[in-house]
Design a protein around this motif. Structure first.
Motif, short mmCIF file in Angstrom:
data_model
loop_
_atom_site.label_atom_id
_atom_site.label_comp_id
_atom_site.label_asym_id
_atom_site.label_seq_id
_atom_site.Cartn_x
_atom_site.Cartn_y
_atom_site.Cartn_z
N SER A 65 0.82 -1.21 0.00
CA SER A 65 0.00 0.00 0.00
C SER A 65 0.86 1.26 0.00
O SER A 65 0.59 2.21 -0.74
N GLU A 66 1.90 1.25 0.82
CA GLU A 66 2.78 2.43 0.87
C GLU A 66 3.49 2.64 -0.46
O GLU A 66 3.60 3.77 -0.95
N ARG A 67 3.98 1.55 -1.05
CA ARG A 67 4.69 1.69 -2.34
C ARG A 67 3.75 2.18 -3.43
O ARG A 67 4.13 3.00 -4.28
N GLN A 68 2.50 1.70 -3.41
CA GLN A 68 1.54 2.14 -4.43
C GLN A 68 1.20 3.62 -4.27
O GLN A 68 1.04 4.34 -5.26
N ARG A 69 1.09 4.08 -3.01
CA ARG A 69 0.70 5.48 -2.76
C ARG A 69 1.84 6.45 -2.98
O ARG A 69 1.63 7.55 -3.47
N THR A 70 3.04 6.03 -2.56
CA THR A 70 4.15 6.99 -2.54
C THR A 70 5.26 6.67 -3.53
O THR A 70 6.15 7.48 -3.73
N GLY A 71 5.20 5.48 -4.14
CA GLY A 71 6.25 5.09 -5.07
C GLY A 71 7.45 4.44 -4.41
O GLY A 71 8.40 4.07 -5.09
N GLY A 72 7.40 4.29 -3.09
CA GLY A 72 8.52 3.66 -2.38
C GLY A 72 8.10 3.27 -0.97
O GLY A 72 6.95 3.42 -0.59
N VAL A 73 9.08 2.76 -0.22
CA VAL A 73 8.85 2.36 1.17
C VAL A 73 9.90 3.02 2.04
O VAL A 73 11.10 2.94 1.75
N SER A 74 9.47 3.69 3.09
CA SER A 74 10.38 4.33 4.04
C SER A 74 10.75 3.33 5.13
O SER A 74 9.92 3.00 5.98
N LEU A 75 12.00 2.84 5.08
CA LEU A 75 12.44 1.90 6.12
C LEU A 75 12.47 2.57 7.49
O LEU A 75 12.12 1.94 8.50
N LYS A 76 12.87 3.82 7.52
CA LYS A 76 12.92 4.53 8.80
C LYS A 76 11.54 4.59 9.44
O LYS A 76 11.37 4.27 10.62
N ALA A 77 10.54 4.96 8.66
CA ALA A 77 9.17 5.04 9.19
C ALA A 77 8.68 3.66 9.61
O ALA A 77 8.01 3.51 10.64
N LEU A 154 14.00 -6.65 -3.92
CA LEU A 154 13.60 -7.63 -4.93
C LEU A 154 12.48 -7.15 -5.83
O LEU A 154 12.37 -7.56 -6.98
N GLY A 155 11.59 -6.32 -5.30
CA GLY A 155 10.42 -5.95 -6.08
C GLY A 155 9.37 -7.04 -6.03
O GLY A 155 9.57 -8.10 -5.42
N GLY A 156 8.24 -6.82 -6.67
CA GLY A 156 7.08 -7.69 -6.52
C GLY A 156 7.31 -9.13 -6.93
O GLY A 156 7.14 -10.06 -6.13
N SER A 344 4.39 11.04 8.64
CA SER A 344 5.08 10.45 7.52
C SER A 344 4.15 10.13 6.36
O SER A 344 4.57 9.58 5.34
N ALA A 345 2.83 10.44 6.54
CA ALA A 345 1.82 10.24 5.49
C ALA A 345 1.71 8.80 5.06
O ALA A 345 1.49 8.48 3.89
N VAL A 346 1.87 7.86 6.04
CA VAL A 346 1.71 6.43 5.76
C VAL A 346 0.37 5.99 6.29
O VAL A 346 -0.01 6.38 7.39
N PRO A 347 -0.40 5.18 5.56
CA PRO A 347 -1.73 4.79 6.01
C PRO A 347 -1.69 4.08 7.36
O PRO A 347 -0.80 3.30 7.63
#
Length: 351
Positions: A65-77, A154-156, A344-347
């Motif tokens: 969900s995060e990758r779809q919304r933001t284009g990436g994933v925040s490891l820190k968050a 790795l990606g999807g 961080s605008a993460v759902p």
């Protein structure tokens, strides 16, 4: 910000913790010695496997969900959210156990303490009862450390392959341990590669879910009222898991079926089972499941003869301790975590 809670998962957690409690109550002083429960196999371990599947499914769904919304994933968050969700109640439990040890109420070794503090209890073959259940939380923490990195790297498509490799490898590793370590404390040691199959199939089903929902056969299967017939089948296989061949050749199919049931449950909210899983009292038990899992172990101790470990007082005390932990420790940190999510605008989701 609207809630992004996935329907039915808290209800499934409630069912999982109920299995753990029932499994650990067996043998406790005062608990009815009903032979039926023993005939169903290791119910506590079955509950833990369902927890693992839910965890893999939920964490992967949130990462997707995060990758779809933001284009990436925040490891820190991600790690900040995990720390605020897991660490406060966990380390409060460890502190209380240490104090109880100093008073003389329980006994833990220095190895117990070190492996608990560092989330490697699953590699401690001689762990004591009071911290023994932390093996599964150690596995979860190791999953949190590894999977987001693999997911990003790795990606999807390759992440699906990695998940299925872990899913296929775990029962083979367990069988190898059973054969090579036929006696001794290491035969059933829950090292991460040997017990990651439940988490891995949860991850794989989450990754495949968008594609699965485009397949009419899968949608029809998971929409059928007969799907619940899988439950007695799973229990029947669970009672035979002590046999290496059953664990190697049959149990993986049961984990796959359980993962399908978890995924289907998130969509079947209008059925009577869906309504049951989403009843407010059931959802609350599921919300409480983490604290309840932490605190049930010292009270549901079949090896002790103290009044506080006798049924039904032990169960009442476990719930009381869990409620204190949830309202005094968990909820304040959950509120802090929600602020971090908004920042961080993460759902938001209750993971």
């Amino acid at each position: 910000m609207a809630s992004d809670r996935i329907p039915s998962l808290d209800g499934l957690r409630a069912g999982s913790i109920a299995l753990v409690l029932l499994g650990h109550l067996q043998g406790a002083r005062g608990f009815p010695p009903v032979e039926l429960w023993r005939s169903l196999g290791d119910l506590a371990n079955l509950g833990v496997n369902i927890f693992f599947i839910i965890s893999g499914f939920l964490i992967t769904s949130l990462l997707m969900s995060e990758r779809q919304r933001t284009g990436g994933v925040s490891l820190k968050a991600f790690y900040v959210r995990r720390v605020l969700r897991i660490f406060p109640a966990f380390y409060a439990f460890i502190l209380i156990i240490v104090i109880a040890d100093l008073i003389g109420w329980v006994r833990i070794s220095m190895t117990d303490l070190v492996t608990a503090l560092t989330y490697v209890v699953n590699y401690n073959a001689g762990r004591s009862w009071n911290i023994g259940h932390l093996w599964s939380l150690s596995v979860e923490e190791q999953f949190y450390l590894l999977w987001p990195l693999l997911f990003i790297r790795l990606g999807g498509r390759r992440a699906v392959i990695a998940a299925f490799i872990a899913f296929a490898a775990a029962p083979v590793i367990r069988a190898g341990m059973h054969l090579a370590l036929a006696s001794g404390p290491y035969r059933d040691l829950e090292i991460f590669p040997a017990v990651a199959d439940g988490i891995a199939i949860g991850c794989a089903i989450a990754l495949l879910r968008p594609w699965l929902l485009t397949q009419p056969a899968y949608v029809r299967l998971t929409g059928s009222r007969w799907l619940l017939l899988l439950l007695p089948l799973i229990v029947m296989v669970n009672r035979e898991r002590g046999y290496t061949l059953v664990d190697l050749l049959v149990w993986p199919w049961m984990l796959l079926l359980m993962a399908v049931l978890v995924e289907a449950s998130t969509r079947r909210t209008a059925t009577w089972t869906g309504r049951l899983l989403n009843l407010r009292p059931v959802v609350f038990i599921g919300t409480l499941s983490y604290s309840l899992y932490l605190w049930q172990q010292p009270f549901l101790n079949r090896h002790a003869d103290a009044p506080v470990t006798a049924f039904p007082l032990n169960l009442a005390l476990a719930f009381a301790a869990a409620l204190l932990s949830y309202f005094i420790i968990e909820r304040p940190f959950l509120r802090l975590r929600r602020h971090a999510l908004r920042a961080s605008a993460v759902p938001r989701a209750e993971a």
